[in-house]
Design a protein around this motif. Structure first.
Motif, PDB file in Angstrom:
ATOM      1  N   THR A 329       0.825  -1.214   0.000  1.00 30.28           N
ATOM      2  CA  THR A 329       0.000   0.000   0.000  1.00 30.28           C
ATOM      3  C   THR A 329       0.858   1.262   0.000  1.00 30.28           C
ATOM      4  O   THR A 329       0.451   2.298  -0.544  1.00 30.28           O
ATOM      5  N   ARG A 330       2.056   1.164   0.586  1.00 23.99           N
ATOM      6  CA  ARG A 330       2.950   2.321   0.631  1.00 23.99           C
ATOM      7  C   ARG A 330       3.489   2.655  -0.758  1.00 23.99           C
ATOM      8  O   ARG A 330       3.473   3.809  -1.193  1.00 23.99           O
ATOM      9  N   ILE A 331       3.996   1.659  -1.481  1.00 26.63           N
ATOM     10  CA  ILE A 331       4.561   1.940  -2.796  1.00 26.63           C
ATOM     11  C   ILE A 331       3.470   2.324  -3.782  1.00 26.63           C
ATOM     12  O   ILE A 331       3.676   3.162  -4.667  1.00 26.63           O
ATOM     13  N   ASN A 332       2.280   1.748  -3.637  1.00 27.01           N
ATOM     14  CA  ASN A 332       1.163   2.162  -4.488  1.00 27.01           C
ATOM     15  C   ASN A 332       0.791   3.614  -4.230  1.00 27.01           C
ATOM     16  O   ASN A 332       0.454   4.359  -5.161  1.00 27.01           O
ATOM     17  N   ALA A 333       0.877   4.037  -2.973  1.00 29.58           N
ATOM     18  CA  ALA A 333       0.581   5.436  -2.645  1.00 29.58           C
ATOM     19  C   ALA A 333       1.623   6.376  -3.241  1.00 29.58           C
ATOM     20  O   ALA A 333       1.300   7.467  -3.723  1.00 29.58           O
ATOM     21  N   VAL A 334       2.894   5.943  -3.215  1.00 30.18           N
ATOM     22  CA  VAL A 334       3.954   6.772  -3.794  1.00 30.18           C
ATOM     23  C   VAL A 334       3.656   7.069  -5.256  1.00 30.18           C
ATOM     24  O   VAL A 334       3.751   8.214  -5.727  1.00 30.18           O
ATOM     25  N   PHE A 335       3.289   6.025  -6.009  1.00 31.31           N
ATOM     26  CA  PHE A 335       3.024   6.204  -7.439  1.00 31.31           C
ATOM     27  C   PHE A 335       1.552   6.473  -7.735  1.00 31.31           C
ATOM     28  O   PHE A 335       1.140   6.458  -8.892  1.00 31.31           O
ATOM     29  N   GLU A 336       0.804   6.737  -6.687  1.00 26.35           N
ATOM     30  CA  GLU A 336      -0.606   7.103  -6.827  1.00 26.35           C
ATOM     31  C   GLU A 336      -1.378   6.081  -7.659  1.00 26.35           C
ATOM     32  O   GLU A 336      -2.259   6.418  -8.442  1.00 26.35           O
ATOM     33  N   SER A 337      -0.978   4.786  -7.458  1.00 26.30           N
ATOM     34  CA  SER A 337      -1.617   3.645  -8.145  1.00 26.30           C
ATOM     35  C   SER A 337      -1.666   3.852  -9.656  1.00 26.30           C
ATOM     36  O   SER A 337      -2.637   3.463 -10.322  1.00 26.30           O
ATOM     37  N   ASN A 338      -0.618   4.429 -10.205  1.00 26.29           N
ATOM     38  CA  ASN A 338      -0.581   4.760 -11.630  1.00 26.29           C
ATOM     39  C   ASN A 338       0.628   4.114 -12.282  1.00 26.29           C
ATOM     40  O   ASN A 338       1.746   4.636 -12.200  1.00 26.29           O
ATOM     41  N   ASP A 339       0.422   2.978 -12.944  1.00 25.37           N
ATOM     42  CA  ASP A 339       1.525   2.304 -13.618  1.00 25.37           C
ATOM     43  C   ASP A 339       1.884   2.939 -14.948  1.00 25.37           C
ATOM     44  O   ASP A 339       2.801   2.483 -15.637  1.00 25.37           O
ATOM     45  N   ASN A 340       1.170   3.996 -15.344  1.00 26.01           N
ATOM     46  CA  ASN A 340       1.603   4.749 -16.520  1.00 26.01           C
ATOM     47  C   ASN A 340       2.914   5.479 -16.245  1.00 26.01           C
ATOM     48  O   ASN A 340       3.643   5.831 -17.175  1.00 26.01           O
ATOM     49  N   ASN A 410       7.483  13.648 -19.146  1.00 27.53           N
ATOM     50  CA  ASN A 410       8.557  12.726 -19.515  1.00 27.53           C
ATOM     51  C   ASN A 410       8.673  11.527 -18.588  1.00 27.53           C
ATOM     52  O   ASN A 410       9.643  10.767 -18.655  1.00 27.53           O
ATOM     53  N   ARG A 411       7.687  11.353 -17.720  1.00 26.09           N
ATOM     54  CA  ARG A 411       7.540  10.145 -16.924  1.00 26.09           C
ATOM     55  C   ARG A 411       6.183   9.476 -17.181  1.00 26.09           C
ATOM     56  O   ARG A 411       5.766   8.608 -16.444  1.00 26.09           O
ATOM     57  N   GLY A 412       5.493   9.932 -18.250  1.00 27.51           N
ATOM     58  CA  GLY A 412       4.242   9.301 -18.653  1.00 27.51           C
ATOM     59  C   GLY A 412       3.011   9.809 -17.940  1.00 27.51           C
ATOM     60  O   GLY A 412       1.965   9.144 -17.970  1.00 27.51           O
ATOM     61  N   LEU A 413       3.109  10.968 -17.293  1.00 29.03           N
ATOM     62  CA  LEU A 413       2.001  11.496 -16.509  1.00 29.03           C
ATOM     63  C   LEU A 413       1.425  12.758 -17.148  1.00 29.03           C
ATOM     64  O   LEU A 413       2.107  13.460 -17.904  1.00 29.03           O
ATOM     65  N   GLY A 414       0.172  13.075 -16.802  1.00 29.37           N
ATOM     66  CA  GLY A 414      -0.481  14.268 -17.310  1.00 29.37           C
ATOM     67  C   GLY A 414      -0.122  15.503 -16.505  1.00 29.37           C
ATOM     68  O   GLY A 414       0.553  15.436 -15.466  1.00 29.37           O
ATOM     69  N   ASN A 415      -0.597  16.637 -16.992  1.00 29.54           N
ATOM     70  CA  ASN A 415      -0.328  17.907 -16.323  1.00 29.54           C
ATOM     71  C   ASN A 415      -1.081  18.008 -15.004  1.00 29.54           C
ATOM     72  O   ASN A 415      -2.170  17.454 -14.833  1.00 29.54           O
ATOM     73  N   LEU A 416      -0.488  18.735 -14.085  1.00 30.34           N
ATOM     74  CA  LEU A 416      -1.138  19.029 -12.814  1.00 30.34           C
ATOM     75  C   LEU A 416      -2.214  20.091 -13.012  1.00 30.34           C
ATOM     76  O   LEU A 416      -2.128  20.929 -13.930  1.00 30.34           O
ATOM     77  N   ALA A 417      -3.181  20.089 -12.137  1.00 36.69           N
ATOM     78  CA  ALA A 417      -4.195  21.140 -12.153  1.00 36.69           C
ATOM     79  C   ALA A 417      -3.555  22.468 -11.783  1.00 36.69           C
ATOM     80  O   ALA A 417      -2.571  22.526 -11.036  1.00 36.69           O
ATOM     81  N   THR A 418      -4.107  23.531 -12.301  1.00 34.09           N
ATOM     82  CA  THR A 418      -3.563  24.856 -11.995  1.00 34.09           C
ATOM     83  C   THR A 418      -3.684  25.198 -10.513  1.00 34.09           C
ATOM     84  O   THR A 418      -2.985  26.082 -10.020  1.00 34.09           O
ATOM     85  N   THR A 419      -4.549  24.482  -9.817  1.00 31.22           N
ATOM     86  CA  THR A 419      -4.727  24.718  -8.378  1.00 31.22           C
ATOM     87  C   THR A 419      -3.795  23.860  -7.515  1.00 31.22           C
ATOM     88  O   THR A 419      -3.858  23.917  -6.290  1.00 31.22           O
TER      89      THR A 419
END
Length: 482
Positions: A329-340, A410-419
């Motif tokens: 559960t800890r490592i999944n939290a680090v990567f926010e359960s996102n294997d992309n 460049n790590r396969g993730l989308g943009n953060l929200a402006t907030t």
């Protein structure tokens, strides 16, 4: 100090490969052997210089304890609950036997390496006829930068929480080869000396071949000898020193200065075309995954025992009380359960053998093609950190988010929200980016985080104060100072 000097003499003697007469050792002082046999030939100078990197790659320094082992345990990267001796490190029980031994060895090995660098610098100055000025500048620049890096990391480990106590006692600083102990300086004075050394190193390295041909290609600028220009990415080169300077400036609280240096490195990468972001296909290649994102690494340390350490620490066949691995559960939290995120899937898998139900670490697993130039390398300074420093030190939050979005893309993730909250997002990226590289604990200490996730429990945080963040100086050093 005498113990350190004895170790240095041993290191240099082991580096001599052409001495065969045992009687010679009986009648000539060891110091004279070093001078006559090492520094009077270019090959000997190169051998002594390369010995500095072998020291850095040792188990007590960046080959293990300062990257994937002790310092990562301090950063709560693994579950140490069933690993009794290392659990004392994870709980910051510095007075117990295992932590005392581990951190004593780190301290002694680091200062031995520092004094070895100083001996190298002194000796090359005494033998100016052996290598050209241009070559000597390259070698000296690297040695001075190594000295600065080691002092800085000893300050980060054993020194005070700089953000709140920069005037508190730090560590001694050795910028000359001496036979007596130097006094312990205030932390801010150590930072001043580190930055001074880095500026000297940058001046000496201003003609570094890495600036014109990148980190792998040999040039003719230093004649036909590839030692000076080939594989500059495995040396403490000009760009690595720039990265270290940005890291030091940010640690000292000088965000404007850190921003300038980090942006200089980023601008160089954009204009030169060197050090491109590692692609998804390269990072996730089935047979030869580039899990260390090697194209982005300005300096990666070569460690010829790396895959042995991978098996000793992380292999899925290891018993539960031997393996370094996080709670699922800890490592999944680090990567926010996102294997992309391709820092996740190539380096973290639930193994099909070994009976493990948690993800195990594959970052330093060997690859099929033994000719890959990223084999046996541990990242030391890399492009992603420059983006993180640029983000954290940006004066406008939107600019900081933009730097993070470039890294995330460049790590396969989308943009953060402006907030998005910049500080929160920077912390998330440090957790993902530096596993096995020893930087997370130092990040927490730098920002003086009052709590950090407990790696040995599925939930909850640890309260952090100076008692946890400041590793006690070894008794042997305290005795030297008294």
């Amino acid at each position: 100090m005498k113990k350190y000097l004895y170790k240095i003499t041993s290191v240099f003697l082991l580096s001599i490969t052409a001495i065969s007469c045992s009687d010679f050792l009986d009648v000539v002082p060891q110091d004279q052997i070093l001078e006559d046999q090492v520094y009077t030939s270019e090959a000997g100078v190169q051998n002594a210089h390369n010995g500095l990197y072998l020291k850095l790659a040792g188990n007590n320094l960046y080959g293990k304890q300062l990257t994937m082992d002790a310092v990562d345990i301090l950063g709560q990267q693994y579950n140490m609950a069933s690993y009794a001796s290392k659990y004392n490190i994870a709980t910051y029980a510095y007075a117990e036997a295992t932590p005392k031994s581990v951190f004593l060895n780190i301290w002694e090995t680091a200062f031995t390496a520092i004094l070895s660098a100083n001996k190298f610098l002194e000796s090359i100055e005494e033998h100016p006829e052996v290598v050209s000025v241009e070559k000597a500048n390259l070698l000296k620049g690297e040695a001075i930068a190594i000295r600065a890096m080691l002092h800085f990391d000893m300050l980060r480990l054993y020194g005070p929480i700089y953000k709140i106590a920069p005037a508190d006692p730090g560590i001694p600083y050795y910028d000359k080869f001496v036979t007596t102990s130097n006094p312990i300086l205030p932390a801010k004075d150590v930072i001043t000396k580190v930055l001074a050394d880095l500026d000297i190193a940058l001046t000496l390295l201003d003609k570094d071949p890495i600036l014109t041909t990148g980190k792998y290609v040999a040039t003719s600028d230093f004649d036909a000898n590839p030692y000076y220009s080939l594989n500059r990415g495995q040396r403490m080169n000009y760009l690595a020193v720039k990265c270290l300077k940005a890291r030091v400036l940010l640690y000292s609280g000088d965000k404007p200065g850190a921003s300038i240096v980090a942006n200089e490195v980023i601008a160089f990468v954009k204009s030169s075309g060197f050090f491109p972001w590692t692609t998804f296909l390269a990072a996730t290649d089935a047979a030869n995954p580039d899990r260390i994102f090697s194209s982005e690494n300005f300096f990666a340390l070569s460690d010829y025992t790396l895959y042995t350490k991978q098996k000793d620490l992380f292999d899925s066949s290891l018993a539960a009380d031997k393996i370094y691995s996080p709670i699922l559960t800890r490592i999944n939290a680090v990567f926010e359960s996102n294997d992309n995120d391709y820092r996740s899937l190539p380096s973290w898998k639930i193994p099909i053998i070994g009976g493990k139900t948690q993800k195990t670490f594959y970052k330093y697993e060997d690859v099929t093609d033994k000719t890959k130039n990223f084999r046996l390398q541990i990242p030391m300074f890399k492009l992603s950190e420059m983006y993180l420093i640029a983000a954290e030190s940006a004066t406008v939050s939107a600019d900081g988010i933009a730097f993070l979005n470039t890294l995330r893309f460049n790590r396969g993730l989308g943009n953060l929200a402006t907030t998005a909250v910049l500080a929160t997002e920077v912390t998330k990226e440090y957790k993902k980016e530096f596993i096995g590289e020893g930087q997370l604990f130092f990040y927490y200490k730098r920002i003086n985080s009052t709590t950090i996730p407990n790696g040995s429990a599925s939930s909850g945080n640890l309260t952090m104060t100076a008692l946890q963040y400041v590793v006690p100086m070894p008794d042997s050093e305290i005795n030297f100072q008294n």
